[in-house]
Scaffold this active site. Structure first.
Site, PDB file in Angstrom:
ATOM      1  N   ARG A 151      -4.086  -7.509  12.515  1.00 41.29           N
ATOM      2  CA  ARG A 151      -5.285  -8.281  12.183  1.00 41.29           C
ATOM      3  C   ARG A 151      -5.682  -8.124  10.716  1.00 41.29           C
ATOM      4  O   ARG A 151      -5.926  -9.103  10.009  1.00 41.29           O
ATOM      5  CB  ARG A 151      -6.450  -7.833  13.081  1.00 41.29           C
ATOM      6  CG  ARG A 151      -6.306  -8.199  14.546  1.00 41.29           C
ATOM      7  CD  ARG A 151      -7.505  -7.681  15.326  1.00 41.29           C
ATOM      8  NE  ARG A 151      -7.482  -8.082  16.727  1.00 41.29           N
ATOM      9  CZ  ARG A 151      -6.875  -7.409  17.692  1.00 41.29           C
ATOM     10  NH1 ARG A 151      -6.216  -6.298  17.403  1.00 41.29           N
ATOM     11  NH2 ARG A 151      -6.906  -7.830  18.950  1.00 41.29           N
ATOM     12  N   ILE A 152      -5.760  -6.871  10.260  1.00 36.59           N
ATOM     13  CA  ILE A 152      -6.203  -6.627   8.886  1.00 36.59           C
ATOM     14  C   ILE A 152      -5.156  -7.109   7.889  1.00 36.59           C
ATOM     15  O   ILE A 152      -5.483  -7.782   6.904  1.00 36.59           O
ATOM     16  CB  ILE A 152      -6.508  -5.132   8.684  1.00 36.59           C
ATOM     17  CG1 ILE A 152      -7.698  -4.716   9.550  1.00 36.59           C
ATOM     18  CG2 ILE A 152      -6.795  -4.846   7.205  1.00 36.59           C
ATOM     19  CD1 ILE A 152      -7.952  -3.221   9.576  1.00 36.59           C
ATOM     20  N   CYS A 230      -5.325   1.954   3.144  1.00 34.00           N
ATOM     21  CA  CYS A 230      -6.578   1.901   3.899  1.00 34.00           C
ATOM     22  C   CYS A 230      -6.288   2.091   5.384  1.00 34.00           C
ATOM     23  O   CYS A 230      -7.054   1.641   6.241  1.00 34.00           O
ATOM     24  CB  CYS A 230      -7.285   0.573   3.649  1.00 34.00           C
ATOM     25  SG  CYS A 230      -7.848   0.342   1.958  1.00 34.00           S
ATOM     26  N   ALA A 231      -5.155   2.739   5.694  1.00 30.77           N
ATOM     27  CA  ALA A 231      -4.756   2.988   7.083  1.00 30.77           C
ATOM     28  C   ALA A 231      -5.196   4.401   7.474  1.00 30.77           C
ATOM     29  O   ALA A 231      -6.360   4.621   7.831  1.00 30.77           O
ATOM     30  CB  ALA A 231      -3.253   2.811   7.220  1.00 30.77           C
ATOM     31  N   ARG A 232      -4.295   5.361   7.365  1.00 29.08           N
ATOM     32  CA  ARG A 232      -4.597   6.769   7.590  1.00 29.08           C
ATOM     33  C   ARG A 232      -3.799   7.579   6.581  1.00 29.08           C
ATOM     34  O   ARG A 232      -2.667   7.222   6.223  1.00 29.08           O
ATOM     35  CB  ARG A 232      -4.226   7.211   9.020  1.00 29.08           C
ATOM     36  CG  ARG A 232      -5.118   6.644  10.110  1.00 29.08           C
ATOM     37  CD  ARG A 232      -6.536   7.211  10.053  1.00 29.08           C
ATOM     38  NE  ARG A 232      -7.371   6.778  11.162  1.00 29.08           N
ATOM     39  CZ  ARG A 232      -8.119   5.686  11.165  1.00 29.08           C
ATOM     40  NH1 ARG A 232      -8.107   4.878  10.109  1.00 29.08           N
ATOM     41  NH2 ARG A 232      -8.877   5.392  12.206  1.00 29.08           N
ATOM     42  N   ASP A 256      -8.171   5.174   0.564  1.00 26.57           N
ATOM     43  CA  ASP A 256      -9.448   5.410   1.238  1.00 26.57           C
ATOM     44  C   ASP A 256      -9.327   6.539   2.252  1.00 26.57           C
ATOM     45  O   ASP A 256     -10.290   6.841   2.948  1.00 26.57           O
ATOM     46  CB  ASP A 256      -9.880   4.118   1.948  1.00 26.57           C
ATOM     47  CG  ASP A 256     -11.305   4.190   2.483  1.00 26.57           C
ATOM     48  OD1 ASP A 256     -12.173   4.750   1.787  1.00 26.57           O
ATOM     49  OD2 ASP A 256     -11.554   3.677   3.595  1.00 26.57           O
ATOM     50  N   GLU A 261      -9.331  15.370   6.211  1.00 22.99           N
ATOM     51  CA  GLU A 261     -10.627  14.811   5.858  1.00 22.99           C
ATOM     52  C   GLU A 261     -11.752  15.669   6.420  1.00 22.99           C
ATOM     53  O   GLU A 261     -11.717  16.031   7.590  1.00 22.99           O
ATOM     54  CB  GLU A 261     -10.748  13.375   6.381  1.00 22.99           C
ATOM     55  CG  GLU A 261      -9.782  12.420   5.710  1.00 22.99           C
ATOM     56  CD  GLU A 261      -9.976  10.963   6.109  1.00 22.99           C
ATOM     57  OE1 GLU A 261     -10.888  10.686   6.918  1.00 22.99           O
ATOM     58  OE2 GLU A 261      -9.237  10.105   5.612  1.00 22.99           O
ATOM     59  N   HIS A 280     -13.056   7.411   2.767  1.00 21.99           N
ATOM     60  CA  HIS A 280     -12.869   6.758   4.067  1.00 21.99           C
ATOM     61  C   HIS A 280     -14.073   5.871   4.383  1.00 21.99           C
ATOM     62  O   HIS A 280     -14.754   6.042   5.395  1.00 21.99           O
ATOM     63  CB  HIS A 280     -12.660   7.788   5.175  1.00 21.99           C
ATOM     64  CG  HIS A 280     -11.892   7.234   6.340  1.00 21.99           C
ATOM     65  ND1 HIS A 280     -11.115   8.014   7.166  1.00 21.99           N
ATOM     66  CD2 HIS A 280     -11.779   5.964   6.823  1.00 21.99           C
ATOM     67  CE1 HIS A 280     -10.560   7.260   8.108  1.00 21.99           C
ATOM     68  NE2 HIS A 280     -10.961   6.007   7.914  1.00 21.99           N
ATOM     69  N   GLY A 282     -13.953   2.279   4.069  1.00 21.61           N
ATOM     70  CA  GLY A 282     -13.550   0.889   4.134  1.00 21.61           C
ATOM     71  C   GLY A 282     -14.382   0.037   5.076  1.00 21.61           C
ATOM     72  O   GLY A 282     -14.554  -1.165   4.867  1.00 21.61           O
TER      73      GLY A 282
END
Length: 319
Positions: A151-152, A230-232, A256, A261, A280, A282
């Site tokens: 989707r993204i 911008c995933a992991r 991000d 984390e 993180h 986004g």
């Protein structure tokens, strides 16, 4: 009071009000470490989850728990196997963050491509003319490789192509040409990394994708190419990524996410001129927070009312 819902992070008030209006007692916990969650979860029927991790041990302390509702798309911070064994639904919000994260990734590409943050910092230090020797680049006509065309990734492709005039390569392990728009070219793994001027990661984190992007991929990339994550954090080999940035094997990084984390204060990313790092964030917009909140609250209400959720990530059969 009604059934209790544990919320271990700040959330949009609209979702909280929804739960209260439907008769639930909302329990907030300030500290989201494992021990704090073990103490707080005891008589709760639901957990509305953001970033904190929910382990088997936490679930063991929650005999009434029926649902863990993730307010984002990813759910790698939940022990899904343990939840299924215990008859606990785990849900996510697969489309809640799509537009927001796609916009964020696009903004990151522009920021790292134009050296916006670096030049701003240099100007604050008094060097207005640092820009003369550290030129940015135009994105028009450049190639964007999207790794993980869900989707993204699909929406990012649309925004980058129509908004910036970029060429798009897409990679997905099961992606076919027939599934792509006419402005997108299907690419294999090596081509996506070797030909991209910007390489944007959008795959989920699981056992197959952990450290999937590493030394080999960085060696294939152009020395001018920018990686967008911008995933992991853990989908990259962070140590190899730091080495590639230091050696100039790749041109820059907008990230991000981090493997750990929150990251340590002395993380190498924070001291590199060719890196822009975000906390993180986004999905952290007012609009997206409300969408996520209403989705999570709605799934909680469904399950606690005896119905099946709309967006389960496994196939638990309720007890």
């Amino acid at each position: 009071m009604g059934k209790k819902v544990l919320i271990p992070q700040p959330v949009a008030e609209e979702g909280v009000d929804y739960l209260k209006d439907h008769g639930y007692e909302v329990v907030f916990v300030e500290n989201s470490d494992e021990e704090s969650l073990k103490e707080a979860v005891g008589d709760c029927s639901a957990i509305w989850l953001g970033v904190p991790s929910i382990t088997r041990e936490i679930m063991d302390r929650a005999p009434k728990l029926e649902i863990i509702a993730r307010q984002g798309a990813g759910y790698n911070n939940v022990d899904v196997k343990a939840a299924e064994e215990k008859g606990i639904w785990v849900t996510n919000a697969p489309d809640a963050t799509t537009n927001t994260v796609a916009e964020f990734a696009l903004g990151g590409m522009i920021a790292i491509g134009k050296n916006m943050f670096l030049l701003t910092e240099k100007m604050k230090e008094g060097d207005f003319f640092y820009k003369d020797t550290y030129l940015g680049e135009d994105l028009k006509g450049k190639t964007l490789s999207i790794i993980g065309y869900g989707r993204i990734g699909r929406l990012l492709a649309q925004k980058a192509h129509y908004g910036l005039g970029m060429k798009i390569l897409a990679y997905g392990p099961h992606l076919t040409k027939e599934q792509l728009e006419d402005y997108v070219t299907l690419a294999d793994w090596d081509r996506a990394f070797s030909q991209g001027d910007f390489v944007s990661l959008h795959m989920p984190l699981n056992s197959k994708t952990e450290k999937l992007v590493g030394r080999r991929e960085f060696q294939m990339m152009k020395t001018t190419a920018k990686l967008i994550n911008c995933a992991r954090g853990a989908v990259t080999d962070e140590e190899a990524l730091i080495e590639a940035l230091n050696k100039g094997q790749i041109g820059g990084l907008f990230t991000d996410v981090f493997t750990e984390e929150p990251p340590k204060k002395d993380h190498p990313f924070f001291h590199m001129e060719n890196v822009i790092a975000a906390p993180h964030m986004g999905s952290y917009t007012k609009e997206c927070r409300i969408i996520m909140a209403m989705h999570a609250a709605g799934q909680i209400h469904k399950v606690l009312s005896g119905e099946k959720p709309d967006t389960p990530v496994h196939h638990t059969v309720k007890k």
